[in-house]
Design a protein around this motif. Sequence first.
Motif, PDB file in Angstrom:
ATOM      1  N   VAL A 193       0.872  -1.174   0.000  1.00  0.00           N
ATOM      2  CA  VAL A 193       0.000   0.000   0.000  1.00  0.00           C
ATOM      3  C   VAL A 193       0.907   1.221   0.000  1.00  0.00           C
ATOM      4  CG1 VAL A 193      -1.719   1.363   1.239  1.00  0.00           C
ATOM      5  CG2 VAL A 193      -1.900  -1.124   1.219  1.00  0.00           C
ATOM      6  N   VAL A 194       0.698   2.118  -0.968  1.00  0.00           N
ATOM      7  CA  VAL A 194       1.501   3.344  -1.060  1.00  0.00           C
ATOM      8  C   VAL A 194       0.547   4.532  -1.069  1.00  0.00           C
ATOM      9  CG1 VAL A 194       3.103   4.701  -2.463  1.00  0.00           C
ATOM     10  CG2 VAL A 194       3.390   2.217  -2.291  1.00  0.00           C
ATOM     11  N   ARG A 195       0.747   5.458  -0.137  1.00  0.00           N
ATOM     12  CA  ARG A 195      -0.129   6.624  -0.010  1.00  0.00           C
ATOM     13  C   ARG A 195       0.656   7.910  -0.229  1.00  0.00           C
ATOM     14  NH1 ARG A 195      -2.993   5.600   5.673  1.00  0.00           N
ATOM     15  NH2 ARG A 195      -3.577   7.784   5.312  1.00  0.00           N
ATOM     16  N   THR A 196       0.090   8.798  -1.043  1.00  0.00           N
ATOM     17  CA  THR A 196       0.722  10.084  -1.334  1.00  0.00           C
ATOM     18  C   THR A 196      -0.264  11.206  -1.017  1.00  0.00           C
ATOM     19  OG1 THR A 196       2.022   9.100  -3.125  1.00  0.00           O
ATOM     20  CG2 THR A 196       1.820  11.499  -3.115  1.00  0.00           C
ATOM     21  N   HIS A 197       0.172  12.171  -0.206  1.00  0.00           N
ATOM     22  CA  HIS A 197      -0.682  13.287   0.208  1.00  0.00           C
ATOM     23  C   HIS A 197      -0.046  14.594  -0.250  1.00  0.00           C
ATOM     24  CE1 HIS A 197      -3.602  15.563   2.382  1.00  0.00           C
ATOM     25  NE2 HIS A 197      -4.032  14.545   3.099  1.00  0.00           N
ATOM     26  N   CYS A 198      -0.796  15.358  -1.060  1.00  0.00           N
ATOM     27  CA  CYS A 198      -0.294  16.633  -1.587  1.00  0.00           C
ATOM     28  C   CYS A 198      -0.979  17.823  -0.925  1.00  0.00           C
ATOM     29  CB  CYS A 198      -0.502  16.692  -3.101  1.00  0.00           C
ATOM     30  SG  CYS A 198       0.243  15.323  -4.006  1.00  0.00           S
TER      31      CYS A 198
ATOM     32  N   SER B 180       4.290  11.344  -7.960  1.00  0.00           N
ATOM     33  CA  SER B 180       4.878  11.126  -6.635  1.00  0.00           C
ATOM     34  C   SER B 180       4.607   9.715  -6.137  1.00  0.00           C
ATOM     35  CB  SER B 180       4.325  12.145  -5.639  1.00  0.00           C
ATOM     36  OG  SER B 180       4.651  13.455  -6.036  1.00  0.00           O
ATOM     37  N   ASN B 181       3.393   9.232  -6.400  1.00  0.00           N
ATOM     38  CA  ASN B 181       3.015   7.907  -5.929  1.00  0.00           C
ATOM     39  C   ASN B 181       3.819   6.808  -6.616  1.00  0.00           C
ATOM     40  OD1 ASN B 181       0.927   5.378  -6.027  1.00  0.00           O
ATOM     41  ND2 ASN B 181       0.620   6.589  -4.183  1.00  0.00           N
ATOM     42  N   ILE B 182       3.963   6.902  -7.940  1.00  0.00           N
ATOM     43  CA  ILE B 182       4.678   5.843  -8.659  1.00  0.00           C
ATOM     44  C   ILE B 182       6.189   5.921  -8.424  1.00  0.00           C
ATOM     45  CG2 ILE B 182       2.880   5.642 -10.397  1.00  0.00           C
ATOM     46  CD1 ILE B 182       4.607   7.156 -12.333  1.00  0.00           C
ATOM     47  N   THR B 183       6.680   7.111  -8.028  1.00  0.00           N
ATOM     48  CA  THR B 183       8.101   7.216  -7.665  1.00  0.00           C
ATOM     49  C   THR B 183       8.398   6.365  -6.437  1.00  0.00           C
ATOM     50  OG1 THR B 183       8.230   9.461  -8.579  1.00  0.00           O
ATOM     51  CG2 THR B 183       9.931   8.811  -7.020  1.00  0.00           C
ATOM     52  N   THR B 184       7.432   6.326  -5.509  1.00  0.00           N
ATOM     53  CA  THR B 184       7.583   5.464  -4.328  1.00  0.00           C
ATOM     54  C   THR B 184       7.270   4.012  -4.672  1.00  0.00           C
ATOM     55  OG1 THR B 184       6.899   7.312  -2.936  1.00  0.00           O
ATOM     56  CG2 THR B 184       6.851   5.129  -1.940  1.00  0.00           C
TER      57      THR B 184
ATOM     58  N   PHE C  64      -4.996  16.955  -1.603  1.00  0.00           N
ATOM     59  CA  PHE C  64      -5.359  15.984  -2.633  1.00  0.00           C
ATOM     60  C   PHE C  64      -4.504  14.741  -2.439  1.00  0.00           C
ATOM     61  CE2 PHE C  64      -5.272  14.171  -6.894  1.00  0.00           C
ATOM     62  CZ  PHE C  64      -6.598  14.227  -7.251  1.00  0.00           C
ATOM     63  N   LYS C  65      -5.061  13.548  -2.720  1.00  0.00           N
ATOM     64  CA  LYS C  65      -4.348  12.309  -2.441  1.00  0.00           C
ATOM     65  C   LYS C  65      -4.349  11.374  -3.654  1.00  0.00           C
ATOM     66  CE  LYS C  65      -7.183  11.661   1.025  1.00  0.00           C
ATOM     67  NZ  LYS C  65      -7.777  12.987   1.208  1.00  0.00           N
ATOM     68  N   CYS C  66      -3.293  10.610  -3.768  1.00  0.00           N
ATOM     69  CA  CYS C  66      -3.233   9.488  -4.702  1.00  0.00           C
ATOM     70  C   CYS C  66      -2.766   8.281  -3.909  1.00  0.00           C
ATOM     71  CB  CYS C  66      -2.267   9.775  -5.854  1.00  0.00           C
ATOM     72  SG  CYS C  66      -2.043   8.378  -6.993  1.00  0.00           S
ATOM     73  N   ASN C  67      -3.588   7.238  -3.865  1.00  0.00           N
ATOM     74  CA  ASN C  67      -3.276   6.051  -3.070  1.00  0.00           C
ATOM     75  C   ASN C  67      -3.331   4.792  -3.929  1.00  0.00           C
ATOM     76  OD1 ASN C  67      -3.092   7.613  -0.685  1.00  0.00           O
ATOM     77  ND2 ASN C  67      -5.305   7.547  -0.436  1.00  0.00           N
TER      78      ASN C  67
END
Length: 509
Positions: free
Chosen positions: A316-321, A359-363, A475-478
């Motif tokens: 699970v990878v969570r990105t918060h902008c 950012s999400n796919i970088t992680t 805004f988030k991308c998870n």
Amino acid sequence: MRAATVVEAPDEIHNNRRRSVPDFLQSVNLKYVKLGYHYLMSHLFTLLLIPLIALSVIVATHMSPDEIHQIWLQLQYVNLVTVIGGLALVVFVSTVYIISRPRAIFLVDYACYRAPPHLKASFQRFMKHSRLTGDFDESSLEFQRKILERSGIGEETYVPEAMQYLPPRPSMANAREEAEQVMFGALDALFRNTLIKAKDIGVLVVNCSLFNPTPSLSAMIVNKYKLRGNIKSFNLGGMGCSAGVIAIDLARDMLQVHRSSYAVVVSTENITQNWYFGNNKSMLIPNCLFRVGGAAVLLSNKPSDRRRSKYKLVHVVRTHCGSDDKAFRCVYQEQDEVGKVGVSLSKDLMAIAGGALKSNITTMGPLVLPISEQLLFFATLLARKFFNAKIKPYIPDFKLAFDHFCIHAGGRAVIDELEKNLDLSPLHVEASRMTLHRYGNTSSSSIWYELAYIEAKGRMKRRNRVWQIAFGSGFKCNSAVWEALCHVNPSPKGPWEDCIDRYPVKIVT
């Protein structure tokens, strides 16, 4: 848009019909060169071992029997204390590793809610109803008509009961009724398919962004199914369409702490009290896209459940902008100039979503991509930094890491953007497009309708990996990554059971 004819998704040959023969042959050659490079890097360690093994065999064949016997005698007289100490160290390290490693989390099964037929909202019915309410001027009605025709949704999506009346009845009681129908409908199907008992559920996580009554939605479920008194229950609100992945992440963390337990995740959205009755066009878009839907998911940390489970949770990878003001306000609930409440969508939404995805796919990349893609990405990064900043950045081929993609069905533009940025084929985004067409944007539950579509088509095989991607306000991308533990068949009474033979359909725009 209204005409939908049954066609199969176009394959690579059809996509290349307009290319010239030399261009097509060149693309095929590059494809196989890259494939060969991928296999070479993936099996590099094995290939390097072959010369070492061959050298060992050659040396062994040239040794005399006396030399081999001498080596054996030396091994027999190794210090006993050293052997015992070494074994003790191995046992100690193994024990620490087994105790400290994260528990495997299994997805036993899940269920998606399908509303009754009388709640279907065809385009004609939707527009007629919108006109008769008297709340929208001609400009707003025409705007909604254009959005419907270009959105990618079909004629069979569902609108809640309260919105079927004239005038509509957006009351608290009706909102509760919608929530109960969706949540209990999905949970009843889940309990029926898994035969799970209420007393066995140790963790409950419910997410619904716009409807948060008191008592909470999670309390409504506890009361309905008489769940045990020491259950760990959570209610997530205001977190947008990506909250379903957040709920999975929270349930996973809880299952790392509580041994031999089950967790139930319920993802839904409530439309009854969140329909916009004004003429601000940025707030009218959700009326055209959001529809009734919900999903219930059963997770387990019991090793004994592996055999009957469908999937294992891998990442699970969570990105918060949210620290960026534009990102924070791009999906924003507020009052319009006359005091009517709605959710406004910024014109910068797609650009912000693209940045969040990057950012999400970088992680995510280093966790899932084969070494061949990671080396290419790193080499391009170094070249851009030290030689030429104008070199086009390398976009990793995530098709080498995943077999299936479940992209949040937020709208046609969202799916188009990810298809382009990730270089996906029409087949990879078929589940997302067809879910949008059949069910509309069901918010955080859309990724489960998409997974059910893949299963209903018989495409989910053992060891296949699926990537669920969702965007949400804030805004988030998870992202969530699952691995199939078997050849997965659709569950009984699934959301596609009565219509899968009609899909895919061609979306005419």
